[in-house]
Enzyme design. Structure first.
Site, PDB file in Angstrom:
ATOM      1  N   SER A 103       0.852  -1.196   0.000  1.00  0.00           N
ATOM      2  CA  SER A 103       0.000   0.000   0.000  1.00  0.00           C
ATOM      3  C   SER A 103       0.882   1.238   0.000  1.00  0.00           C
ATOM      4  O   SER A 103       2.039   1.176   0.451  1.00  0.00           O
ATOM      5  CB  SER A 103      -0.851  -0.010   1.275  1.00  0.00           C
ATOM      6  OG  SER A 103      -1.482   1.234   1.471  1.00  0.00           O
ATOM      7  N   TYR A 157      -1.809  -0.166  10.210  1.00  0.00           N
ATOM      8  CA  TYR A 157      -1.838  -0.794   8.873  1.00  0.00           C
ATOM      9  C   TYR A 157      -0.587  -0.399   8.074  1.00  0.00           C
ATOM     10  O   TYR A 157       0.080  -1.238   7.471  1.00  0.00           O
ATOM     11  CB  TYR A 157      -3.109  -0.341   8.170  1.00  0.00           C
ATOM     12  CG  TYR A 157      -3.246  -0.731   6.721  1.00  0.00           C
ATOM     13  CD1 TYR A 157      -3.776  -1.972   6.366  1.00  0.00           C
ATOM     14  CD2 TYR A 157      -2.892   0.153   5.699  1.00  0.00           C
ATOM     15  CE1 TYR A 157      -3.939  -2.313   5.026  1.00  0.00           C
ATOM     16  CE2 TYR A 157      -3.050  -0.182   4.358  1.00  0.00           C
ATOM     17  CZ  TYR A 157      -3.569  -1.411   4.023  1.00  0.00           C
ATOM     18  OH  TYR A 157      -3.731  -1.752   2.703  1.00  0.00           O
TER      19      TYR A 157
HETATM   20  N1  NAP Z   1      -8.667  -1.160  -1.617  1.00  0.00           N
HETATM   21  C1  NAP Z   1      -7.674  -0.282  -1.648  1.00  0.00           C
HETATM   22  O1  NAP Z   1      -7.858   0.916  -1.932  1.00  0.00           O
HETATM   23  C2  NAP Z   1      -6.264  -0.752  -1.340  1.00  0.00           C
HETATM   24  C3  NAP Z   1      -5.249   0.192  -1.423  1.00  0.00           C
HETATM   25  C4  NAP Z   1      -3.949  -0.211  -1.158  1.00  0.00           C
HETATM   26  C5  NAP Z   1      -3.681  -1.536  -0.852  1.00  0.00           C
HETATM   27  N2  NAP Z   1      -4.701  -2.435  -0.767  1.00  0.00           N
HETATM   28  C6  NAP Z   1      -4.361  -3.840  -0.483  1.00  0.00           C
HETATM   29  O2  NAP Z   1      -4.911  -4.642  -1.512  1.00  0.00           O
HETATM   30  C7  NAP Z   1      -5.197  -5.954  -0.996  1.00  0.00           C
HETATM   31  C8  NAP Z   1      -6.636  -6.326  -1.320  1.00  0.00           C
HETATM   32  O3  NAP Z   1      -7.478  -5.389  -0.679  1.00  0.00           O
HETATM   33  P1  NAP Z   1      -9.019  -5.256  -1.039  1.00  0.00           P
HETATM   34  O4  NAP Z   1      -9.293  -3.816  -1.022  1.00  0.00           O
HETATM   35  O5  NAP Z   1      -9.344  -6.089  -2.215  1.00  0.00           O
HETATM   36  O6  NAP Z   1      -9.662  -5.873   0.294  1.00  0.00           O
HETATM   37  P2  NAP Z   1     -11.114  -6.478   0.564  1.00  0.00           P
HETATM   38  O7  NAP Z   1     -12.088  -6.075  -0.453  1.00  0.00           O
HETATM   39  O8  NAP Z   1     -11.384  -6.169   1.997  1.00  0.00           O
HETATM   40  O9  NAP Z   1     -10.857  -8.060   0.392  1.00  0.00           O
HETATM   41  C9  NAP Z   1      -9.986  -8.712   1.260  1.00  0.00           C
HETATM   42  C10 NAP Z   1     -10.109 -10.199   1.068  1.00  0.00           C
HETATM   43  O10 NAP Z   1      -9.244 -10.843   2.014  1.00  0.00           O
HETATM   44  C11 NAP Z   1      -9.989 -11.764   2.812  1.00  0.00           C
HETATM   45  N3  NAP Z   1      -9.361 -11.788   4.129  1.00  0.00           N
HETATM   46  C12 NAP Z   1      -9.223 -10.763   4.993  1.00  0.00           C
HETATM   47  N4  NAP Z   1      -8.602 -11.193   6.111  1.00  0.00           N
HETATM   48  C13 NAP Z   1      -8.337 -12.501   5.914  1.00  0.00           C
HETATM   49  C14 NAP Z   1      -7.722 -13.496   6.702  1.00  0.00           C
HETATM   50  N5  NAP Z   1      -7.260 -13.221   7.931  1.00  0.00           N
HETATM   51  N6  NAP Z   1      -7.585 -14.745   6.201  1.00  0.00           N
HETATM   52  C15 NAP Z   1      -8.047 -15.041   4.955  1.00  0.00           C
HETATM   53  N7  NAP Z   1      -8.648 -14.138   4.170  1.00  0.00           N
HETATM   54  C16 NAP Z   1      -8.796 -12.891   4.651  1.00  0.00           C
HETATM   55  C17 NAP Z   1     -11.410 -11.209   2.796  1.00  0.00           C
HETATM   56  O11 NAP Z   1     -12.390 -12.213   2.992  1.00  0.00           O
HETATM   57  P3  NAP Z   1     -12.941 -12.599   4.452  1.00  0.00           P
HETATM   58  O12 NAP Z   1     -13.233 -11.317   5.170  1.00  0.00           O
HETATM   59  O13 NAP Z   1     -14.133 -13.444   4.170  1.00  0.00           O
HETATM   60  O14 NAP Z   1     -11.831 -13.372   5.085  1.00  0.00           O
HETATM   61  C18 NAP Z   1     -11.505 -10.716   1.362  1.00  0.00           C
HETATM   62  O15 NAP Z   1     -11.781 -11.797   0.504  1.00  0.00           O
HETATM   63  C19 NAP Z   1      -4.901  -5.885   0.508  1.00  0.00           C
HETATM   64  O16 NAP Z   1      -3.620  -6.414   0.745  1.00  0.00           O
HETATM   65  C20 NAP Z   1      -4.926  -4.402   0.809  1.00  0.00           C
HETATM   66  O17 NAP Z   1      -4.140  -4.087   1.939  1.00  0.00           O
HETATM   67  C21 NAP Z   1      -6.001  -2.077  -0.998  1.00  0.00           C
END
Ligand code: NAP
Length: 242
Positions: free
Chosen positions: A136, A149
């Site tokens: 991130s 985070y």
């Molecule tokens: N969205 C953004 O703007 C953004 C920006 C920078 C970086 N990121 C990074 O991008 C990546 C994806 O983020 P996203 O936005 O797609 O997140 P998201 O929509 O919240 O999806 C996260 C996924 O991870 C699963 N998960 C969370 N904790 C878990 C655990 N302990 N064990 C197994 N599965 C788990 C969740 O399912 P369950 O809850 O059912 O487990 C969900 O399927 C992350 O690494 C995040 O830090 C996101």
């Protein structure tokens, strides 16, 4: 292509958001994939052909189950540490953040990715494979409220940098995907209209290009890779040659 010659990936956190988008793209590109999420009941129809292992990446028994699933496929070319914990929403300042929440963020964002890397290094080395740690901009920028985070993603970046040096046959990356319209992003900005943020699917071509072209390992922004001149000029990629 027979099944053992097909490239194989493990994608954590594939229940929604970026993980789901990447898992779908890998399946369409004829990868065999193992995926997880804590809530995974909806995944079998969405990811037809994937091996779905419900569970929490912080749970050693679940990591055993992932290892068994991968071992059943016989090889591993790609580990994507995507599952992540944002911490409490609204995001508290460091003065107020409960240490139990910080511990949980670190368990999910740092220790679980390291544990999975340790677990799968022998298979990844054998395949001259790739580790993709999803990072991130909060790893390198100081945003109020993002201390737990952001520092966990900084630690993840440093694990990436050291693995890049220690595991020269692998390609190891920390990728900052940029803002995406996902559940995590909404939790970071509760009540805000995030409809202008790009869908996670828009980041996937950059990740696929990274996996296919294997530039030098290290930290990189997906936005650099989406620029058609980005991979060869990958100025943000640092570290030893993979
Ligand atoms: N969205 C953004 O703007 C953004 C920006 C920078 C970086 N990121 C990074 O991008 C990546 C994806 O983020 P996203 O936005 O797609 O997140 P998201 O929509 O919240 O999806 C996260 C996924 O991870 C699963 N998960 C969370 N904790 C878990 C655990 N302990 N064990 C197994 N599965 C788990 C969740 O399912 P369950 O809850 O059912 O487990 C969900 O399927 C992350 O690494 C995040 O830090 C996101």
């Amino acid at each position: 292509m027979n099944s053992t010659s097909q490239p194989t990936a493990l994608v954590t956190g594939a229940g929604r958001g970026l993980g789901l988008a990447l898992a779908r793209a890998l399946l369409s590109s004829r990868w065999r994939i193992v995926v997880d999420a804590r809530r995974a009941d909806h995944l079998a129809p969405l990811l037809s052909g994937a091996v779905v292992v419900p569970g929490d990446v912080t749970d050693p028994a679940h990591r055993d189950a992932l290892a068994a699933a991968v071992s059943g496929l016989g090889r591993l070319d790609l580990l994507v540490n995507n599952a992540s914990d944002l911490g409490p929403s609204p995001l508290p300042r460091l003065a107020d953040v409960p240490l139990t929440a910080v511990r949980r963020v670190y368990e999910t964002n740092v220790l679980a990715p390291l544990a999975l890397a340790q677990r799968f290094l022998p298979l990844l080395r054998a395949a001259h494979g790739t580790i993709l740690n999803i990072s991130s901009d909060a790893a390198v920028e100081a945003y109020a409220g993002w201390g737990a985070y952001g520092s966990s993603k900084a630690a993840l970046d440093q694990l990436t940098a050291v693995l890049t040096v220690e595991e020269p046959v692998l390609a190891v990356y920390s990728v900052d995907p940029g803002d995406m319209r996902t559940e995590m992003h909404q939790a970071a900005f509760p009540g805000a209209d995030i409809s202008d943020r790009p869908a996670p699917e828009t980041v996937v071509p950059a990740l696929l290009r990274l996996i296919a072209t294997r530039p030098r390992g290290g930290r990189i922004r997906a936005a650099e890779l989406m620029d058609p001149t980005g991979v060869t000029g990958a100025t943000e990629v640092t570290g030893a040659t993979a």
